[in-house]
Structures are given as C-alpha cells and as structure tokens.
Design a protein around this motif. Structure first.
Motif, PDB file in Angstrom:
ATOM      1  N   MET A  13       0.827  -1.199   0.000  1.00  0.00           N
ATOM      2  CA  MET A  13       0.000   0.000   0.000  1.00  0.00           C
ATOM      3  C   MET A  13       0.869   1.259   0.000  1.00  0.00           C
ATOM      4  O   MET A  13       2.092   1.192   0.145  1.00  0.00           O
ATOM      5  N   SER A  27      -0.274   4.162   2.091  1.00  0.00           N
ATOM      6  CA  SER A  27      -1.284   4.790   2.944  1.00  0.00           C
ATOM      7  C   SER A  27      -1.023   6.275   3.088  1.00  0.00           C
ATOM      8  O   SER A  27       0.127   6.727   3.206  1.00  0.00           O
ATOM      9  N   ASN A  47      -7.710   5.271   2.923  1.00  0.00           N
ATOM     10  CA  ASN A  47      -6.895   4.066   3.078  1.00  0.00           C
ATOM     11  C   ASN A  47      -7.767   2.820   3.208  1.00  0.00           C
ATOM     12  O   ASN A  47      -7.419   1.747   2.711  1.00  0.00           O
ATOM     13  N   THR A  81      -8.840   1.735  -0.222  1.00  0.00           N
ATOM     14  CA  THR A  81      -7.751   1.015  -0.885  1.00  0.00           C
ATOM     15  C   THR A  81      -7.620  -0.389  -0.320  1.00  0.00           C
ATOM     16  O   THR A  81      -7.419  -1.360  -1.057  1.00  0.00           O
ATOM     17  N   THR A  96      -1.541  -7.141   5.245  1.00  0.00           N
ATOM     18  CA  THR A  96      -1.362  -5.749   4.822  1.00  0.00           C
ATOM     19  C   THR A  96      -0.158  -5.149   5.553  1.00  0.00           C
ATOM     20  O   THR A  96       0.372  -5.757   6.489  1.00  0.00           O
ATOM     21  N   THR A 126      -1.389   0.435   8.133  1.00  0.00           N
ATOM     22  CA  THR A 126      -2.387   0.348   7.061  1.00  0.00           C
ATOM     23  C   THR A 126      -3.371   1.516   7.110  1.00  0.00           C
ATOM     24  O   THR A 126      -3.724   2.084   6.075  1.00  0.00           O
ATOM     25  N   PRO A 129       1.324   0.398  -5.146  1.00  0.00           N
ATOM     26  CA  PRO A 129       0.350  -0.536  -4.562  1.00  0.00           C
ATOM     27  C   PRO A 129       0.224  -1.787  -5.426  1.00  0.00           C
ATOM     28  O   PRO A 129       0.199  -1.707  -6.657  1.00  0.00           O
TER      29      PRO A 129
END
Length: 286
Positions: A11, A13, A20, A23, A41, A45, A243
């Motif tokens: 990610m 973030s 977030n 996503t 994750t 996150t 990502p």
C-alpha cells in the motif's frame, strides 16, 4: 497441514483513514480473487501521519477504529484470515499502540500484537525518527494458530532483533511475519537481506507486506513486499513501490524439510555470556 495461498498487500497509505480503508477493500478483494486464504497488509495500514497533532485528531480506540471494523467485514466477506500488519490505536493515556490484528473468517479477532521495538534512529542526510515519543512498545510476543499454519507476528523494526524470531520459531511458528513501512534509505540497504536471514536461520517462511512510495505526509518508504521460503529463496516480490498484491503457495512440509536438513533450532546450545564472565573476572582482580 495442507498447503495454502498467502498474499501480501502493498500500500501507500495516506493521512486520511477513510481513503486508506477504500484502498484496503480493493486490494484485499484482489488477493481473495487470486485464491489467497491468508492476506497480510503493511504496517500502518490505516494512516501514515508524522504530524503528531494531526495523528491524534484522527486516532480512535480499538472498539471504534474504522480499519478494525473494515477488516472484520472483509474477512467475513471473502472468507479469509486477514492480517492487518498494524494500525495506530489510541490507548487513552496520551500514547498510541502500533497494533497488528489477525481477523478470522467469521470476523472475530484471532490475535493482537503491539510492536515491541521502537524505531528510534538517526540516519544519514538528517533523517531521524523517534517512535517512542508517540507509541507505547508492546511487552509480549505473539503466535496465532490458523487452520493451515502457526504464524508468528512482528512489525517492521522488529526484523532487526533475531532473538524475537528465534523464540517464535522455537515455539513452533512455521510462518514469520514482518509487515513494514521501511524507509527508502534503510530498505535499499537492508530490506532483502534481513527478510532472507530471518527465513534461513529459522527454517521458516517470512511474509512481509510493505508500504511503498512517497506518502502524503512527506515520508518515503521502500515497498518491495516479499514472501521468502524456508531456504531463503524469494518466491514472490513486488519489485517496486507501487500498490500491489503478491501471492505465493505456502507448504508447511517445506518448513519441516528445511529444519531437517539444517536442524539449527535443535542444535543450539547454552553458553556462558562473555560480558558477564569478563565483568566477574574484573571484580575478582579489583
């Protein structure tokens, strides 16, 4: 135990938890569609925010946290074990927990882990971090038994403390984890070698989802989420900082095979601590 598919979600973030979470929903959905039954994750996150005042404005206690609620819903929707690498949780005493969660397919929290080791460092080019100024360190390691493997939890900077991973392996962990938000500077220097070393020395898989790229708060993270097998081979990697979702087959039998070839967990021996012996000798001659 039977083999299973594991996914690591990379990610980038930002400072708004709501964005977030959206996503998170999209990428966890991609991981589940790829057949993953375990999805991990990265660290933080829910939000990456280095401005302390703005961080505290957004923080919620665990029972009210949007990431935890969304993770529970996603675990149920996709029938996966969802490992939130960590998110910031308000503790109500002016401190914050950097807390990981594992959500079961029924949405229940199967495990929690608060990051033990605080990233208090002074790097080159004036880059400096003091996690202990905001976060309260955890005090206990954490194992969680899933239907397909025993998993040991850690977060980011923990990867530099091999005794933590050794303790988890000795307690039966077949999969070790270190979801992270490694800085670009430290990631370029040490990320891959640390991940592979923890896998090799423990004969275990290592799964580490990462944050990557230039974040809204100005920090830059390395990306390169990885899954390492017990022989130290990279079996999946996001070879960039965008990502992404990576997936790999995890076979617990491979752990047993690696530990049979090199049984260093069994071969370890106790020994006298050199510093303690030296100190005792100094006292005797004083």
């Amino acid at each position: 135990m039977a083999s299973f598919k594991a996914a690591a979600v990379q990610m980038r973030s930002g400072t708004e938890p709501g964005a977030n979470i959206e996503t998170l929903r999209r990428l966890v959905g991609e991981a589940a569609a790829a057949g993953a039954s375990y999805v991990q994750t990265p660290e933080m996150t829910g939000m990456i925010q280095k401005d302390r005042a703005r961080l505290f404005e957004q923080l919620k206690p665990e029972a009210e946290d949007g990431v935890v609620a969304a993770a529970a819903e996603l675990a149920k929707r996709h029938a996966v074990h969802l490992h939130i690498g960590s998110t910031a949780i308000a503790l109500g005493d002016g401190k914050v927990a950097n807390r990981a969660f594992v959500l079961a397919p029924d949405g229940a929290i199967a495990a929690r882990y608060d990051k033990i080791h605080m990233f208090d460092v002074d790097l080159d080019n004036g880059e400096s971090w003091r996690e202990s100024a905001v976060y309260r360190p955890g005090e206990a390691s954490c194992l969680v038994d899933l239907p397909f493997a025993r998993i040991g939890l850690a977060v980011c900077y923990d990867i530099r403390f091999p005794h933590l991973f050794r303790d988890l392996a000795l307690a039966g962990a077949e999969v070790l984890t270190a979801p992270a938000a490694f800085t670009r500077q430290t990631g370029e220097a040490h990320w891959h070698v640390l991940q592979r070393a923890r896998a090799i020395e423990n004969g275990a898989y290592v799964i580490s989802a990462a944050q990557g790229g230039l974040h809204e708060d100005g920090r830059e993270t390395y990306g390169h989420s990885v899954i390492i097998d017990p022989w130290g081979r990279v079996i999946a990697e996001a070879d960039h900082d965008e990502p992404a979702v990576i997936v790999a087959e995890i076979d617990p039998a491979t752990v047993a095979a690696a530990r049979a070839k090199i049984p260093n967990l069994k071969n370890a021996r106790g020994y006298q601590n050199a510093a303690a012996v030296h100190s005792a000798e100094q006292r005797q001659t004083a």
